[in-house]
Design a protein around this motif. Structure first.
Motif, PDB file in Angstrom:
ATOM      1  N   ILE A 197      -2.339 -14.523  -4.911  1.00 57.88           N
ATOM      2  CA  ILE A 197      -1.807 -13.160  -4.857  1.00 57.88           C
ATOM      3  C   ILE A 197      -1.925 -12.493  -6.217  1.00 57.88           C
ATOM      4  O   ILE A 197      -2.426 -11.368  -6.340  1.00 57.88           O
ATOM      5  N   VAL A 201      -4.682  -9.447  -6.519  1.00 58.27           N
ATOM      6  CA  VAL A 201      -4.082  -8.119  -6.687  1.00 58.27           C
ATOM      7  C   VAL A 201      -4.390  -7.573  -8.073  1.00 58.27           C
ATOM      8  O   VAL A 201      -4.729  -6.392  -8.233  1.00 58.27           O
ATOM      9  N   ILE A 330      -2.297  -8.727  -0.236  1.00 57.61           N
ATOM     10  CA  ILE A 330      -1.234  -9.742  -0.239  1.00 57.61           C
ATOM     11  C   ILE A 330      -1.036 -10.322   1.161  1.00 57.61           C
ATOM     12  O   ILE A 330      -0.932 -11.542   1.343  1.00 57.61           O
TER      13      ILE A 330
END
Length: 363
Positions: A197, A201, A330
């Motif tokens: 994640i 991201v 996510i």
């Protein structure tokens, strides 16, 4: 057994769908509370690698790294705010100078569509007489004031949440280890999901930021060539709206071309140049360079991106559209690391190969 398994999966996905609807309604109703928390989490994910590098490479204490990051962040925010405030003030001061040109353009349009025009009235007065623009302007002025107030309040909350979250992230690995120390494999799985994640991201936002900066700089330089007024405003607009895939670039392009029309009318050559400039920049960066750089990293279906923009925009407005893609990243990472949710990750992805395989024992 096969039948029971099929029924179980059907019931599971039906309940998951109903739960997703319920969660969406709750997020819509609690936007004023939840949105600052979500934005602060995303901001923390972006700042975390920077703070970590300062801590490991330059031996900054963790709290000092956080302080340095937010000082730089606020410096950039306030610098941009000052430049834009000055530019918008200049725009407002220059509005009377465009009154005659606006009236001429409006008269031409009205003639084409057989709209009655009173030549003794100004452009604004003609518009007021047809569409009650006075009430509309008043409504949007009040709305803009509320947006500024809410932005200031939410920015303070986001920064406060981000500071405390970053302070705790230093101990995240230890927390995960302690929480799952009796479940060795699950411990590794949770750490892998958390790492993916943060990595994906951060990569997405970094690439998007670079591409948006490139778009803003090219637009600013391009409109400077023909001396379009307030080039920094159009560059910033292109930079900001580029965070919204597809629609953002269209909006910034239309607004820039409209202003060029007002300033340069009836010099159609310059207006056409600005239109081509905006189209080429957005096509080359948005449709050619950016997908090649980040498409393989994200692996999100273009259709899903459009749906997520609509969904999160409906729930959380403009900010929801800005953070829609990071949220989908996510969700995809979490789904592809949990065997029961892996079909969702495949559907979210652009191609089956965009979804990572789970270990055999999890399948």
């Amino acid at each position: 057994m096969n039948n029971k398994g099929t029924n179980f999966h059907g019931i599971f996905f039906l309940l998951l769908f109903l739960t997703a609807i319920a969660v969406g309604v709750i997020l819509k109703l609690t936007a004023s509370v939840v949105l600052p928390v979500v934005v602060s989490v995303l901001l923390s994910l972006v700042f975390y690698p920077v703070v970590k590098k300062l801590n490991e490479k330059l031996h900054f204490p963790w709290w000092l790294g956080i302080l340095v990051v937010f000082v730089v962040f606020f410096g950039i925010i306030f610098s941009m705010a000052n430049i834009l405030t000055s530019s918008f003030s200049s725009i407002l001061e220059s509005l009377p100078a465009y009154e005659e040109r606006l009236n001429t353009i409006y008269a031409k349009i009205a003639e084409q569509f057989n709209i009655e025009v009173n030549t003794d009235m100004t452009f604004a007065e003609n518009m007021w007489s047809h569409i009650s623009i006075r009430n509309t302007v008043g409504k949007y002025a009040l709305s803009f004031t509320n947006v500024i107030y809410n932005f200031s309040r939410n920015l303070l909350l986001v920064v406060l949440f981000s500071v405390f979250l970053l302070a705790e992230m230093n101990a995240t690995k230890e927390k995960i280890r302690k929480a799952f120390e009796e479940e060795g494999r699950e411990n590794g799985k949770v750490k892998e999901i958390a790492r993916n994640i943060v990595t994906d991201v951060t990569r997405y936002i970094f690439i998007k930021f670079i591409m948006s900066v490139a778009t803003g700089v090219l637009v600013t330089l391009g409109v400077l060539i023909v001396r379009l007024k307030f080039p920094l405003v159009w560059g910033f607009l292109a930079f900001l709206l580029n965070f919204i895939p597809t629609f953002g670039s269209i909006i910034s392009g239309v607004l820039t071309v409209l202003f060029a029309l007002i300033q340069f009318y009836p010099s159609w050559g310059i207006v056409i140049y600005v239109a081509i400039l905006m189209l080429v920049i957005n096509m080359v960066i948005g449709s050619i360079i950016e997908p090649r750089v980040q498409g393989q990293n994200l692996g999100i279906s273009p259709f899903i991106i459009l749906v997520s923009l609509s969904l999160w925009g409906w729930m959380w407005g403009f900010v929801g559209m800005l953070i829609a893609v990071p949220i989908m990243v996510i969700i995809k990472i979490i789904c592809e690391n949990i065997s029961y949710l892996r079909p969702i990750a495949i559907l979210i992805g652009g191609k089956p190969k965009d979804t990572k395989d789970v270990p055999a024992e999890d399948a």
